[in-house]
Motif scaffolding. Structure first.
Motif, PDB file in Angstrom:
ATOM      1  N   ASN A   1      38.052 102.885  27.643  1.00 53.63           N
ATOM      2  CA  ASN A   1      37.131 103.253  28.485  1.00 53.63           C
ATOM      3  C   ASN A   1      35.947 102.316  28.491  1.00 53.63           C
ATOM      4  OD1 ASN A   1      35.445 105.027  29.985  1.00 53.63           O
ATOM      5  ND2 ASN A   1      34.464 106.020  28.342  1.00 53.63           N
ATOM      6  N   VAL A   2      36.355 101.081  28.863  1.00 50.59           N
ATOM      7  CA  VAL A   2      35.438  99.800  29.040  1.00 50.59           C
ATOM      8  C   VAL A   2      35.397  99.432  30.467  1.00 50.59           C
ATOM      9  CG1 VAL A   2      35.117  97.536  28.350  1.00 50.59           C
ATOM     10  CG2 VAL A   2      36.098  99.227  26.600  1.00 50.59           C
TER      11      VAL A   2
ATOM     12  N   ILE B   1      27.620 104.438  34.456  1.00 52.24           N
ATOM     13  CA  ILE B   1      27.477 104.855  33.237  1.00 52.24           C
ATOM     14  C   ILE B   1      27.391 106.389  33.088  1.00 52.24           C
ATOM     15  CG2 ILE B   1      25.926 104.961  30.896  1.00 52.24           C
ATOM     16  CD1 ILE B   1      25.246 101.953  31.740  1.00 52.24           C
ATOM     17  N   ASN B   2      26.788 107.085  33.881  1.00 51.04           N
ATOM     18  CA  ASN B   2      26.584 108.557  33.863  1.00 51.04           C
ATOM     19  C   ASN B   2      27.790 109.251  34.235  1.00 51.04           C
ATOM     20  OD1 ASN B   2      23.768 108.452  33.264  1.00 51.04           O
ATOM     21  ND2 ASN B   2      23.105 108.373  35.251  1.00 51.04           N
ATOM     22  N   ILE B   3      28.768 108.537  35.093  1.00 49.58           N
ATOM     23  CA  ILE B   3      29.930 109.151  35.268  1.00 49.58           C
ATOM     24  C   ILE B   3      31.124 108.887  34.488  1.00 49.58           C
ATOM     25  CG2 ILE B   3      31.814 109.165  37.108  1.00 49.58           C
ATOM     26  CD1 ILE B   3      29.773 108.365  39.166  1.00 49.58           C
ATOM     27  N   LEU B   4      31.023 107.798  34.014  1.00 50.79           N
ATOM     28  CA  LEU B   4      32.336 107.248  33.162  1.00 50.79           C
ATOM     29  C   LEU B   4      32.095 107.612  31.402  1.00 50.79           C
ATOM     30  CD1 LEU B   4      33.763 104.190  34.822  1.00 50.79           C
ATOM     31  CD2 LEU B   4      34.745 106.360  34.935  1.00 50.79           C
ATOM     32  N   LYS B   5      30.603 107.424  31.302  1.00 50.01           N
ATOM     33  CA  LYS B   5      30.130 107.544  29.929  1.00 50.01           C
ATOM     34  C   LYS B   5      30.989 106.418  29.011  1.00 50.01           C
ATOM     35  CE  LYS B   5      28.082 111.911  30.185  1.00 50.01           C
ATOM     36  NZ  LYS B   5      27.463 111.542  31.624  1.00 50.01           N
ATOM     37  N   PRO B   6      31.177 105.064  29.486  1.00 51.28           N
ATOM     38  CA  PRO B   6      31.880 104.207  28.707  1.00 51.28           C
ATOM     39  C   PRO B   6      31.506 103.798  27.465  1.00 51.28           C
ATOM     40  CG  PRO B   6      30.531 103.102  30.293  1.00 51.28           C
ATOM     41  CD  PRO B   6      30.387 104.587  30.692  1.00 51.28           C
ATOM     42  N   ASN B   7      32.493 103.575  26.603  1.00 45.85           N
ATOM     43  CA  ASN B   7      32.304 102.974  25.131  1.00 45.85           C
ATOM     44  C   ASN B   7      31.424 101.737  25.297  1.00 45.85           C
ATOM     45  OD1 ASN B   7      33.847 105.337  24.074  1.00 45.85           O
ATOM     46  ND2 ASN B   7      35.480 104.078  24.550  1.00 45.85           N
ATOM     47  N   LYS B   8      32.000 100.918  26.367  1.00 42.82           N
ATOM     48  CA  LYS B   8      31.213  99.546  26.409  1.00 42.82           C
ATOM     49  C   LYS B   8      31.176  99.305  28.005  1.00 42.82           C
ATOM     50  CE  LYS B   8      32.780  97.209  22.226  1.00 42.82           C
ATOM     51  NZ  LYS B   8      31.760  97.751  21.681  1.00 42.82           N
TER      52      LYS B   8
ATOM     53  N   ARG C   1      28.878  92.897  31.205  1.00 43.23           N
ATOM     54  CA  ARG C   1      28.506  92.249  32.100  1.00 43.23           C
ATOM     55  C   ARG C   1      28.591  90.976  31.944  1.00 43.23           C
ATOM     56  NH1 ARG C   1      25.986  95.601  36.140  1.00 43.23           N
ATOM     57  NH2 ARG C   1      26.482  94.103  37.582  1.00 43.23           N
ATOM     58  N   TYR C   2      29.511  90.086  32.745  1.00 46.26           N
ATOM     59  CA  TYR C   2      29.825  88.779  32.763  1.00 46.26           C
ATOM     60  C   TYR C   2      29.002  87.891  33.661  1.00 46.26           C
ATOM     61  CZ  TYR C   2      31.785  84.044  32.360  1.00 46.26           C
ATOM     62  OH  TYR C   2      31.882  82.551  32.111  1.00 46.26           O
ATOM     63  N   ASP C   3      28.002  87.191  33.274  1.00 42.27           N
ATOM     64  CA  ASP C   3      27.008  86.328  33.954  1.00 42.27           C
ATOM     65  C   ASP C   3      27.894  85.051  34.088  1.00 42.27           C
ATOM     66  OD1 ASP C   3      25.153  84.494  34.882  1.00 42.27           O
ATOM     67  OD2 ASP C   3      23.601  85.016  33.688  1.00 42.27           O
ATOM     68  N   ALA C   4      28.304  84.685  35.379  1.00 44.90           N
ATOM     69  CA  ALA C   4      29.218  83.527  35.584  1.00 44.90           C
ATOM     70  C   ALA C   4      28.183  82.383  35.701  1.00 44.90           C
ATOM     71  CB  ALA C   4      30.025  83.722  36.985  1.00 44.90           C
TER      72      ALA C   4
ATOM     73  N   ASN D   1      27.187  93.450  26.346  1.00 43.90           N
ATOM     74  CA  ASN D   1      27.394  94.833  26.378  1.00 43.90           C
ATOM     75  C   ASN D   1      26.219  95.549  26.670  1.00 43.90           C
ATOM     76  OD1 ASN D   1      27.994  97.326  26.221  1.00 43.90           O
ATOM     77  ND2 ASN D   1      28.334  97.465  24.164  1.00 43.90           N
ATOM     78  N   VAL D   2      25.750  95.981  27.880  1.00 49.62           N
ATOM     79  CA  VAL D   2      24.550  96.727  28.421  1.00 49.62           C
ATOM     80  C   VAL D   2      24.229  97.780  27.798  1.00 49.62           C
ATOM     81  CG1 VAL D   2      24.590  95.499  30.565  1.00 49.62           C
ATOM     82  CG2 VAL D   2      25.526  97.751  30.462  1.00 49.62           C
ATOM     83  N   LEU D   3      25.314  98.424  26.948  1.00 48.98           N
ATOM     84  CA  LEU D   3      25.125  99.786  26.284  1.00 48.98           C
ATOM     85  C   LEU D   3      24.488  99.429  24.952  1.00 48.98           C
ATOM     86  CD1 LEU D   3      28.122 101.590  27.357  1.00 48.98           C
ATOM     87  CD2 LEU D   3      25.876 101.866  28.250  1.00 48.98           C
ATOM     88  N   GLU D   4      24.267  98.158  24.470  1.00 50.96           N
ATOM     89  CA  GLU D   4      24.020  98.005  23.186  1.00 50.96           C
ATOM     90  C   GLU D   4      22.481  98.520  22.766  1.00 50.96           C
ATOM     91  OE1 GLU D   4      24.123  93.833  22.355  1.00 50.96           O
ATOM     92  OE2 GLU D   4      26.321  93.750  21.963  1.00 50.96           O
TER      93      GLU D   4
END
Length: 88
Positions: free
Chosen positions: A35-36, A62-69, A72-75, A82-85
């Motif tokens: 769930n990432v 995030i509201n739909i999947l409720k991911p564990n992590k 976002r990779y900034d190229a 991890n935006v959820l930290e």
């Protein structure tokens, strides 16, 4: 890039379709088992307008999947976060 993550034990599906009755989003990568979410941000994403759009989109995902992590990779800056930290 996603292939590198998958070699570390993830199973990211590229261009994962997330749809509800209201919208359809293509996630750059989604690993159902862990769930990432993984989003790849090119320089296109660095404009003020696109940063705002990405944040709205990110919050819906995030509201739909409720991911564990939610990574976002900034190229441009070659950074991954991890935006959820810190989010409860």
């Amino acid at each position: 890039m996603i292939n590198c993550w998958n070699k570390l034990g993830f199973s990211f599906e590229v261009n994962y379709k997330l749809h509800t009755n209201d919208f359809l989003y293509f996630l750059d990568g989604y690993d159902k088992k862990h769930n990432v979410v993984l989003e790849y941000d090119s320089k296109y994403h660095n404009t003020t307008r696109n940063v705002k759009k990405d944040l709205i989109r990110q919050n819906k995902i995030i509201n739909i999947l409720k991911p564990n992590k939610f990574w976002r990779y900034d190229a441009v800056n070659k950074q991954c976060k991890n935006v959820l930290e810190g989010v409860m």
